[in-house]
Design an enzyme around this catalytic site. Structure first.
Site, PDB file in Angstrom:
ATOM      1  N   THR A   1       0.805  -1.146  -0.048  1.00 43.36           N
ATOM      2  CA  THR A   1       0.145   0.037  -0.071  1.00 43.36           C
ATOM      3  C   THR A   1       1.034   1.148   0.069  1.00 43.36           C
ATOM      4  O   THR A   1       1.947   1.105  -0.371  1.00 43.36           O
ATOM      5  CB  THR A   1      -1.027  -0.022   1.019  1.00 43.36           C
ATOM      6  OG1 THR A   1      -1.977   1.056   0.945  1.00 43.36           O
ATOM      7  CG2 THR A   1      -0.374   0.114   2.615  1.00 43.36           C
ATOM      8  N   ASN A   2       0.431   2.581   0.339  1.00 39.62           N
ATOM      9  CA  ASN A   2       1.282   3.791   0.335  1.00 39.62           C
ATOM     10  C   ASN A   2       0.916   4.405   1.554  1.00 39.62           C
ATOM     11  O   ASN A   2       0.070   4.038   2.506  1.00 39.62           O
ATOM     12  CB  ASN A   2       0.712   4.341  -1.043  1.00 39.62           C
ATOM     13  CG  ASN A   2      -0.611   4.675  -1.103  1.00 39.62           C
ATOM     14  OD1 ASN A   2      -1.118   5.385  -0.402  1.00 39.62           O
ATOM     15  ND2 ASN A   2      -1.299   4.124  -2.121  1.00 39.62           N
TER      16      ASN A   2
END
Ligand code: CTP
Ligand code: CA
Length: 228
Positions: free
Chosen positions: A33-34
Site C-alpha cells: 500500500t502507500n
C-alpha cells in the site's frame, strides 16, 4: 435540520469521492500500500455534504470516521475501487478521485503464506500495472459531468500535473508537492495548486485539510454555477 440549509450550487448533486490508499495482496498476510491517510478525501466529502450534496465516499481502509450524512462504500484493491467507481459514475454529477491508487499490483497473489526457506535468500515480486481509473472514466464522461483528480509530485509540479489534467480529461486537478514538509500524505495540513484548463492556477497557502477542502469545493461549486 436539512430545511435550514441554504441552497448552494451543490444542493442535491450526486458526488462520488474516493479516498485512502488501495491495498494489493501479496499473500494472505501481506499487502502493498502507500502512505495515504485518506484525510484529504474525507475532508472533501464532509465539505461537499455540508453544502448539500448527496455524497458517496468510496474508501480504501483508513482510520477515519465517516463524515455524518455521507454514504460509505468500502473497497480494498485498485480493481475493487475501479469497479465501484465505474459502476456508480454514470449516475453521478461529480467525481473526486482523492484516493492514492496503487499503480502496480503483484502479478500473482499467493494462496498460501509465502515461506522463507533455506534456499530463498532473495524474493522477487513481479508487479503488473493496475487499471487507470480516471482514464477509464474519461471514456464514460458526459459533458455535464465534473471530474476532479489529484496529483502527488516530487518534482516539476505544474508540468507533470498539467499533463495529468489533459490526459485524464479532468475539469480540475489538485496538485500536491509531496516533497515539501507539511504537504500531502498523512499529515493534517496541505498546500495545493488547483489547475483548470480554463483558469489560471490557484495556489493555496499551507493550511489544515478542512480549509484546503473548502477551497477545492469552492472551485467545483463555481464551475457548476457557470455551467448553469
Ligand atoms: N489514479 C487513477 N487510477 C490509477 C492511478 C491513479 O484513477 N491507477 C488517479 C488518482 O486517484 C489521482 C490521479 O489519477 O486522482 C493522479 O494520480 P497520480 O498517482 O498522481 O498519477 P498517475 O497517473 O498514477 O501517474 P504517476 O503516479 O506515475 O505520477
Ligand atoms: Ca500513481
Amino acid at each position: 435540520k436539512q430545511l435550514l440549509q441554504p441552497t448552494t450550487p451543490l444542493t442535491g448533486k450526486k458526488v462520488l469521492v474516493t479516498a485512502g490508499g488501495t491495498r494489493e495482496r501479496i499473500d494472505p498476510v501481506r499487502f502493498i500500500t502507500n502512505d495515504s491517510s485518506g484525510k484529504m478525501g474525507y475532508a472533501i466529502a464532509r465539505e461537499l455534504q455540508q453544502r448539500g450534496a448527496q455524497v458517496t465516499l468510496i474508501s480504501a481502509p483508513t482510520k477515519l470516521d465517516v463524515p455524518a450524512g455521507v454514504k460509505l462504500v468500502q473497497v480494498l484493491s485498485t480493481e475493487d475501487l475501479a469497479e465501484a467507481v465505474t459502476s456508480a459514475f454514470p449516475s453521478a454529477d461529480i467525481l473526486v478521485m482523492a484516493a492514492a491508487v496503487a499503480d502496480f499490483k503483484p502479478l500473482v497473489s499467493a494462496d498460501q503464506k509465502i515461506k522463507k526457506t533455506a534456499d530463498n535468500d532473495e524474493l522477487v515480486l513481479k508487479l503488473t500495472k493496475t487499471t487507470d481509473i480516471l482514464k477509464t472514466v474519461a471514456k464514460l464522461k458526459q459533458p455535464q459531468q465534473i471530474t476532479v483528480g489529484f496529483a502527488a509530485e516530487t518534482q516539476h509540479l505544474i508540468d507533470n500535473a498539467t499533463k495529468k489534467l489533459t490526459n485524464k480529461q479532468l475539469d480540475l486537478l489538485v496538485a500536491n508537492d509531496v516533497s515539501k514538509p507539511g504537504v500531502g500524505f498523512n499529515g493534517d495540513t496541505n498546500q495545493v495548486t488547483i489547475l483548470q484548463a480554463d483558469h489560471a492556477p490557484i495556489k493555496t497557502a499551507l493550511a489544515n485539510k478542512a480549509t484546503i477542502a473548502k477551497q477545492v469545493v469552492d472551485q467545483i461549486s463555481q464551475r457548476i454555477q457557470k455551467e448553469g
